[in-house]
Design an enzyme around this catalytic site. Structure first.
Site, mmCIF file in Angstrom:
data_model
loop_
_atom_site.group_PDB
_atom_site.id
_atom_site.type_symbol
_atom_site.label_atom_id
_atom_site.label_comp_id
_atom_site.label_asym_id
_atom_site.label_seq_id
_atom_site.Cartn_x
_atom_site.Cartn_y
_atom_site.Cartn_z
ATOM 1 N N ARG A 182 0.808 -1.265 0.082
ATOM 2 C CA ARG A 182 -0.026 -0.024 0.014
ATOM 3 C C ARG A 182 0.905 1.170 0.114
ATOM 4 O O ARG A 182 0.226 2.376 -0.318
ATOM 5 C CB ARG A 182 -1.000 -0.072 1.121
ATOM 6 N N TYR A 237 -12.187 15.235 -18.654
ATOM 7 C CA TYR A 237 -12.916 13.709 -18.649
ATOM 8 C C TYR A 237 -13.939 13.853 -17.616
ATOM 9 O O TYR A 237 -13.820 14.569 -16.509
ATOM 10 C CB TYR A 237 -11.799 12.827 -18.061
ATOM 11 N N ASP A 249 -3.241 16.438 -17.682
ATOM 12 C CA ASP A 249 -3.638 14.890 -17.852
ATOM 13 C C ASP A 249 -3.310 14.758 -19.357
ATOM 14 O O ASP A 249 -3.897 15.286 -20.083
ATOM 15 C CB ASP A 249 -5.088 14.713 -17.599
ATOM 16 N N LYS A 268 -5.296 3.172 -20.158
ATOM 17 C CA LYS A 268 -5.645 3.339 -21.470
ATOM 18 C C LYS A 268 -4.038 3.056 -22.369
ATOM 19 O O LYS A 268 -3.819 1.861 -22.414
ATOM 20 C CB LYS A 268 -5.859 4.991 -21.792
HETATM 21 C C1 LIG Z 1 -10.023 7.093 -18.354
HETATM 22 C C2 LIG Z 1 -9.362 8.619 -17.992
HETATM 23 C C3 LIG Z 1 -9.153 8.865 -16.618
HETATM 24 C C4 LIG Z 1 -9.630 7.997 -15.738
HETATM 25 O O1 LIG Z 1 -8.747 7.042 -15.521
HETATM 26 P P1 LIG Z 1 -9.095 5.485 -14.828
HETATM 27 O O2 LIG Z 1 -7.773 4.530 -14.944
HETATM 28 O O3 LIG Z 1 -10.411 4.894 -15.490
HETATM 29 O O4 LIG Z 1 -9.426 5.751 -13.477
HETATM 30 C C5 LIG Z 1 -8.494 10.139 -16.450
HETATM 31 N N1 LIG Z 1 -8.325 11.030 -17.418
HETATM 32 C C6 LIG Z 1 -8.494 10.427 -18.741
HETATM 33 C C7 LIG Z 1 -8.361 11.770 -19.834
HETATM 34 C C8 LIG Z 1 -9.021 9.531 -18.987
HETATM 35 O O5 LIG Z 1 -9.272 8.953 -20.462
#
Ligand SMILES: *Cc1c(COP(=O)(O)O)cnc(C)c1O
Length: 390
Positions: free
Chosen positions: A55, A109, A179, A204
């Site tokens: 953790r 997002y 992001d 992703k």
């Molecule tokens: C999918 C996504 C997230 C969230 O990610 P998870 O792994 O699903 O928690 C945040 N920002 C963007 C741009 C995303 O496409």
């Protein structure tokens, strides 16, 4: 510093993706970083250093991943966590407390929008949303601590020219958080352009096979250390097995991104020539509003293409139902092509007018172009366009 050393040792992106963060290549040691599928590690009764505990994010697999990702981003440090939203939550909470203010892009997002409005607002953290091209400077307040945006944004793939924004933020002592999930460090490294922190959903492209959930935060040592402290308290650690899959996926990230970039741009150009397709959005297309900025900042335009079909949402729905190879799912960045309609997924909570303001009009489709053969993707789309016209 070992992490900086990692960058010097492996100058190229593809080499970093394969080797950075590896265990020492001693005789008898495994070539592949093993999975430490354990929650805890043996200790002295009186530990003289920090104890290892999964953790805490210091399981050796998590540490190796942090090194690899820091090397890929050109960051001092990086930490991996259990999801993209965990990465975003811990990062924001590292900078913000009650009374503080965030200036965020309106093109965010859905989960991040939800975090800010549903969960941080009641804690006394206010957010002002600014549309793309709007004036960030005017939104700033005395207690603004964070500027937050996505590059490129979802699903209209807008690209903020980050350097002037970052310069201005630095003068005001505001942290710039980017992001860069849609770009990946192969296409774009925000820290090189003045961002303080880069956040990813590794679910992703970084993982790349739609088989894990993970998140990454990379930046200066001080920032990443605070995220590690927050990880200890809030606890969204990355599972060691998911970490193994992520490490395996990262080794082919530059290869995969090359293919995603190529496939998406080719398909975008081809879609522009289809009679029943009304508009095509991709930063690599000359008519994209941010094409010039993207060309300056990016090493590749990314694997997502958005488009609208003539006949509105009914036609778009029919088209998606007719696709055989490209499948409907609300995610992106995997080797397989996936398609969705933001009005039913990421932007379902918005009104028709709000979606229209974001550029999500009738018949809007988001396509995450995989690494399949271009001809097969086209054939699938041709057939579905034909069948959905009836
Ligand atoms: C999918 C996504 C997230 C969230 O990610 P998870 O792994 O699903 O928690 C945040 N920002 C963007 C741009 C995303 O496409």
């Amino acid at each position: 510093m070992p992490r900086r050393g990692e960058r010097d040792r492996f100058p190229g992106m593809a080499t970093r993706a394969v080797h950075a963060g590896d265990p020492e290549p001693e005789v008898g040691a495994p070539v592949v970083a093993p999975i430490f599928q354990t929650s805890t590690f043996f200790n002295e009764v009186e530990p003289d250093g920090e104890v290892l505990y999964t953790r805490y994010g210091n399981n050796p697999g998590q540490v190796g991943l942090g090194r690899k990702l820091a090397a890929l981003e050109g960051a001092d440090g990086a930490v991996v966590v259990g999801s993209g939203m965990a990465a975003m939550s811990l990062t924001l909470l590292s900078f913000l407390g009650s009374g503080d203010h965030v200036v965020a892009s309106r093109e965010l997002y859905g989960g991040t929008h939800r975090l800010l409005t549903r969960d941080l607002a009641p804690l006394g953290i206010q957010t002002t949303f600014v549309p793309h091209g709007g004036r960030w400077t005017a939104a700033l307040r005395k207690r603004t601590r964070v500027l937050l945006f996505e590059v490129p944004s979802n699903p209209t793939l807008r690209v903020v020219d980050i350097a002037p924004v970052a310069r201005f933020a630095r003068e005001r002592g505001v942290a710039v958080i980017v992001d860069a999930t849609f770009a990946t460090p192969v296409n774009f490294r925000p820290l090189e352009h003045g961002a303080d922190v880069v956040v990813h959903s590794a679910t992703k492209y970084l993982g790349g096979h739609s088989d894990l959930t993970a998140g990454v935060v990379a930046g200066q040592e001080g920032v990443v250390d605070e995220v590690r402290e927050k990880l200890k308290s809030f606890g969204p650690a990355l599972d060691p097995h998911a970490g193994f899959l992520l490490e395996r996926g990262l080794k082919t990230l530059p290869l995969r991104m090359g293919r995603h970039n190529e496939n998406a741009l080719e398909l975008a150009r081809w879609l522009q020539g289809q009679g029943d397709v009304q508009t095509v959005i991709h930063p690599g297309l000359e008519d994209h509003p941010d094409h010039a900025v993207a060309t300056r900042l990016f090493d590749g335009y990314g694997g997502v293409v958005s488009f609208t079909v003539k006949g509105g949402d009914r036609r778009a729905t029919a088209l998606l139902e007719q696709l055989r190879l490209i499948r409907v799912a609300p995610s992106l960045g995997g080797v397989e092509s996936l398609v969705s309609m933001p009005r039913y997924t990421s932007h379902a909570a918005l009104t028709v007018e709000q979606r229209a303001e974001l550029g999500i009009g009738a018949g809007f489709i988001r396509l995450s172009v995989g690494i399949e053969d271009q001809e097969d993707l086209r054939a699938d789309l041709i057939e579905a366009l034909r069948a959905s016209a009836r």
